[in-house]
Motif scaffolding. Sequence first.
Motif, short mmCIF file in Angstrom:
data_model
loop_
_atom_site.label_atom_id
_atom_site.label_comp_id
_atom_site.label_asym_id
_atom_site.label_seq_id
_atom_site.Cartn_x
_atom_site.Cartn_y
_atom_site.Cartn_z
N LEU A 1 -10.33 -3.02 -4.39
CA LEU A 1 -8.90 -3.19 -4.57
C LEU A 1 -8.14 -1.96 -4.06
CD1 LEU A 1 -6.55 -4.88 -5.58
CD2 LEU A 1 -6.91 -3.92 -7.87
N ALA A 2 -8.65 -0.77 -4.35
CA ALA A 2 -8.00 0.45 -3.86
C ALA A 2 -7.99 0.48 -2.34
CB ALA A 2 -8.72 1.67 -4.43
N ASP A 3 -9.12 0.17 -1.73
CA ASP A 3 -9.19 0.15 -0.27
C ASP A 3 -8.22 -0.86 0.31
OD1 ASP A 3 -11.18 2.06 -0.47
OD2 ASP A 3 -12.83 0.66 -0.09
N PHE A 4 -8.12 -2.02 -0.32
CA PHE A 4 -7.23 -3.08 0.16
C PHE A 4 -5.78 -2.63 0.10
CE2 PHE A 4 -4.44 -6.67 -0.65
CZ PHE A 4 -4.78 -7.56 0.35
N LEU A 5 -5.38 -2.07 -1.04
CA LEU A 5 -3.98 -1.67 -1.21
C LEU A 5 -3.59 -0.55 -0.25
CD1 LEU A 5 -3.60 -1.77 -5.10
CD2 LEU A 5 -2.82 -3.46 -3.42
N GLU A 6 -4.55 0.29 0.13
CA GLU A 6 -4.27 1.33 1.12
C GLU A 6 -4.11 0.76 2.53
OE1 GLU A 6 -6.13 5.54 -0.37
OE2 GLU A 6 -7.51 4.13 0.57
N ALA A 7 -4.77 -0.38 2.79
CA ALA A 7 -4.81 -0.90 4.16
C ALA A 7 -3.83 -2.03 4.43
CB ALA A 7 -6.23 -1.39 4.47
N VAL A 8 -3.45 -2.78 3.40
CA VAL A 8 -2.67 -4.01 3.61
C VAL A 8 -1.34 -3.91 2.85
CG1 VAL A 8 -2.62 -6.52 3.35
CG2 VAL A 8 -4.79 -5.34 3.84
N PRO A 9 -0.21 -3.96 3.54
CA PRO A 9 1.09 -3.93 2.84
C PRO A 9 1.25 -5.16 1.94
CG PRO A 9 1.34 -3.57 5.21
CD PRO A 9 -0.06 -4.04 5.01
#
Length: 544
Positions: free
Chosen positions: A442-450
């Motif tokens: 989830l952390a990786d996703f939130l950093e990569a996807v607006p």
Amino acid sequence: MSELSVAVVGMAGRFPGAQDVHAFWRNLLDGADTVHDYTADELHELGIEPGSSVPAGGRLDGVAGFDAGFFGVPGEEALRMDPQQRLFLEQAWLALEDSGCDPESFDGLVGVFAGASPNRYFLFRQFDGDWNHPAGWAADYLTAQAAYRLGLTGPAMAVQTACSSSLVAVCIAAQNLLDFRCDVALAGGVSVTEPRFRHTPGGLVSPDGRCRAFDADGKGAAYGSGVAVLALKRLDDALQDGDHVYAVLRGWAVANDGAARAGFAAPGLSGQAMVVAEALAGAELAPADIGYVEAHGSGTTTGDAIEMAALSRAFGAGLPPGSIAVGSVKTNVGNLDAASGVAGLVKAVLAVRHGVVPANLHFSRPNPEIDFDTSPFFVPVKNHDLHVRRAGVSSFGLGGTNAHVIVEHFDEPERAPESGGWRLLPVSARTRSALDDALTALADFLEAVPCRLDDVEHTLAGRRAFEERAVVLCRDVPEAVAGLRALLAGLDALPGDAPAELRARATAWRAGEGDVAPAETGARRIPLPGYPFQRERYWIEVGS
């Protein structure tokens, strides 16, 4: 848009060279050929004699792995279970999770419609004369296993029409939705195979395993492994429920070639043209309304020629040459057998969503039996902008059962700006290791996807709560990411300046009490990373 439309509200899958739908799409855009060339050592491990078959195919990494504990499957049963059923179970859960539907709390019927290839695990590893465990090996029980393990009480229908199984399953699922036989429908297919296929002149398997669809050198394709599952919903319900909509299914049709063909295994021009025309009529669209056709595209000289002649007949005269792109996902991943139709549908859904048709691989000289000059179709050899954002998807089964589905881009409704304030992000899993994986993803996703934080909160709050729990309180995405990273470091993510009531609710939920449903309305479900299965190896080795 037709009031009879069906929304694609969730997708999940694993494909050769791609562990999820997003990696699959990246591979398609990158023009990746993910058909695997097996080494002599790899063939030996599979118990295959070198030279006995074409040493290539669409290989699925980690096919022996399964999170048996998540689905409550005892270890010995998991070992004997068809890997196709195990793969389908995991992707069915992820498709439901991607759609925001938890069968445990959903107020409606969830149906499941799917097909599987023959159980080659049973044939080559397991057969010992013991037929006492049919639910573990027979394709008939694919959807029944999913209904039992996931708690689905709508129709559960196994569909077996060879290569067209999964696309036929999609058509049946869509019709069941419109007939109000269920309220959410899972549809797809799965195939697990090994390179045990021989090349014969005029046959379906190419000598090097590559599919050269529509090309003069087309000699078939390699078979491969893969799985894909779509979650479908009536469009009106999806809009009312604030679901994420990938695309819309406007029309579909299923028919058989009948006797109007050269033989049982031969394709029929009239039957293929009829099913395409019927799907267009059901969608209330004209041929000019289609910008792309994801063809069956088996890569055989005769099969491709008949398919293109059928498409030209169904689309009729009047369209300018080169106005409609045509391609085949088999050029990237090989023939995924029972999963090939839904793999093509996933490609088409993403093509209309993003407005681009990926390049068709291995095309240099047109099949001389295809008259591209007078047809409206062309084969894109590089990524092509899709201006008419509708696609037709074909899948034809050996024996003449054909399916065609019309896919349309969905325009997201206008939304009011996100309101500020504190957000409560709940994350849970069955085990601590799975929880750590979920927090990381989830952390990786939130950093990569607006994305909007209210949508993230709303989506997470609708997921099933498992035993291991963690909570982040935050006001924006950077704070969310920092909180998730803090939890992974063993720190607390409930800031002291957060409202006391919110802290109390977060603390109670983390302890297994209360709920975390946000009071605010207007947020929508969005695709977020799915459950991180903790897979173990369940595999009967050759000779054991």
